[in-house]
Scaffold this active site. Structure first.
Site, mmCIF file in Angstrom:
data_model
loop_
_atom_site.group_PDB
_atom_site.id
_atom_site.type_symbol
_atom_site.label_atom_id
_atom_site.label_comp_id
_atom_site.label_asym_id
_atom_site.label_seq_id
_atom_site.Cartn_x
_atom_site.Cartn_y
_atom_site.Cartn_z
ATOM 1 N N ASP A 112 6.823 -10.457 8.230
ATOM 2 C CA ASP A 112 7.268 -9.267 8.962
ATOM 3 C C ASP A 112 8.648 -8.856 8.446
ATOM 4 O O ASP A 112 9.592 -9.657 8.485
ATOM 5 C CB ASP A 112 7.323 -9.613 10.450
ATOM 6 C CG ASP A 112 7.636 -8.419 11.338
ATOM 7 O OD1 ASP A 112 8.203 -7.427 10.840
ATOM 8 O OD2 ASP A 112 7.337 -8.492 12.540
ATOM 9 N N TYR A 132 7.161 6.700 17.570
ATOM 10 C CA TYR A 132 7.353 6.894 16.130
ATOM 11 C C TYR A 132 8.440 7.930 15.869
ATOM 12 O O TYR A 132 9.335 7.719 15.039
ATOM 13 C CB TYR A 132 6.024 7.331 15.510
ATOM 14 C CG TYR A 132 6.024 7.400 14.000
ATOM 15 C CD1 TYR A 132 5.953 6.236 13.236
ATOM 16 C CD2 TYR A 132 6.066 8.620 13.337
ATOM 17 C CE1 TYR A 132 5.930 6.292 11.854
ATOM 18 C CE2 TYR A 132 6.049 8.691 11.956
ATOM 19 C CZ TYR A 132 5.978 7.530 11.215
ATOM 20 O OH TYR A 132 5.969 7.583 9.845
ATOM 21 N N ARG A 189 0.829 -1.201 0.000
ATOM 22 C CA ARG A 189 0.000 0.000 0.000
ATOM 23 C C ARG A 189 0.867 1.255 0.000
ATOM 24 O O ARG A 189 2.067 1.197 0.213
ATOM 25 C CB ARG A 189 -0.897 0.035 1.250
ATOM 26 C CG ARG A 189 -1.891 -1.088 1.388
ATOM 27 C CD ARG A 189 -2.784 -0.877 2.599
ATOM 28 N NE ARG A 189 -3.830 -1.889 2.720
ATOM 29 C CZ ARG A 189 -3.707 -3.006 3.418
ATOM 30 N NH1 ARG A 189 -2.579 -3.244 4.087
ATOM 31 N NH2 ARG A 189 -4.692 -3.878 3.487
#
Length: 265
Positions: A63, A155, A16
């Site tokens: 992963d 993050y 994506r």
């Protein structure tokens, strides 16, 4: 008769958003022998089946932080051509703060974003050195690595570490023909972005869009293909003397200072 061997690439999070846009842009180059997309969600790779160049895409489900997954992707890429580039795009988005979450949760979230990049870099460097071909790595960072957003501590921390990793590997392996760079996008119109807006009422969505336009001097968020264009350039020979750089692809967001006394011209 001389046989021309194409270039091959690995893109993590290739199902994506930016990852898919990178894969599709690479497939548009006739010199690309193959693109390997690593993706955790098999459904996100449905686009490959209908893509005109889908036969040159190989998919690895798993992963990107798992070394075995990365090794499978590297094997597939080297079967498709000369492994030339690796894009570490996979990321996890989840808000967390030190006052409300345990340090274990915070560290796990930092690792969820840093580990895929580290694993990808390590795998790519080892393959480049073993083949003696050199190559290019591009890590996807964020404007948040330098301009933090409240509530996004893991993050922000991980992306800052990825930029440090980029510089460290660039100086260590540049002499051996391996270039390592990063791009730092601002807000990007991806599937996730559109889904978030769709979940808001019309007034809230309009307010968010207005705020996004004010945060980016170009007056809008980026398209995924615009970020992909910068990434593919950094992978290319045209960027052959760019190494250890973090390139903002944010429409000027990282250099904007919002003046409280400013008014519209």
């Amino acid at each position: 008769m001389e046989v021309t061997v194409g270039r091959s690439y690995v893109v993590t999070g290739g199902g994506r958003g930016i990852g898919r846009a990178v894969a599709e842009r690479l497939l548009g180059d006739a010199g690309t022998g193959g693109v390997v997309a690593i993706e955790r969600d098999p459904d996100a790779l449905a686009w490959v089946r209908d893509h005109p160049a889908g036969s040159r895409v190989r998919t690895v489900i798993g992963d990107a932080s798992d070394e075995a997954v990365a090794e499978r992707a590297a094997d597939a890429a080297q079967e498709a051509g000369v492994l030339t580039g690796w894009v570490n795009n996979a990321a996890v988005f989840r808000d967390a703060s030190v006052h409300s979450d345990s340090t274990r949760v915070l560290l796990d979230l930092v690792s969820a974003n840093l580990a895929p990049a580290l694993t990808g870099c390590a795998t790519a460097v080892r393959r480049f050195l073993a083949a003696g071909t050199g190559g290019a790595i591009v890590n996807v960072s964020s404007h948040q690595a330098r301009r933090a957003v409240p509530g996004c501590t893991p993050y922000v921390t991980a992306k800052a570490a990825i930029e440090g990793l980029t510089r460290a590997l660039a100086v260590e392996y540049g002499p051996r023909g391996v270039r390592v760079n990063a791009v730092a996008p601002g807000s990007v119109r991806t599937e996730r972005y559109d889904e978030f807006l769709a979940g808001q009422d019309a007034g809230t969505a309009a307010r968010i869009e207005r705020e996004m336009s004010l945060l980016h001097p170009l007056g809008r968020v980026a398209r995924a293909d615009e970020v992909a264009a910068a990434i593919v350039h950094l992978l290319s020979e045209d960027a052959g003397f760019i190494n250890g750089a973090t390139v903002p692809v944010d429409g000027g967001r990282s250099v904007l200072a919002r003046d409280p006394e400013a008014h519209d011209s």
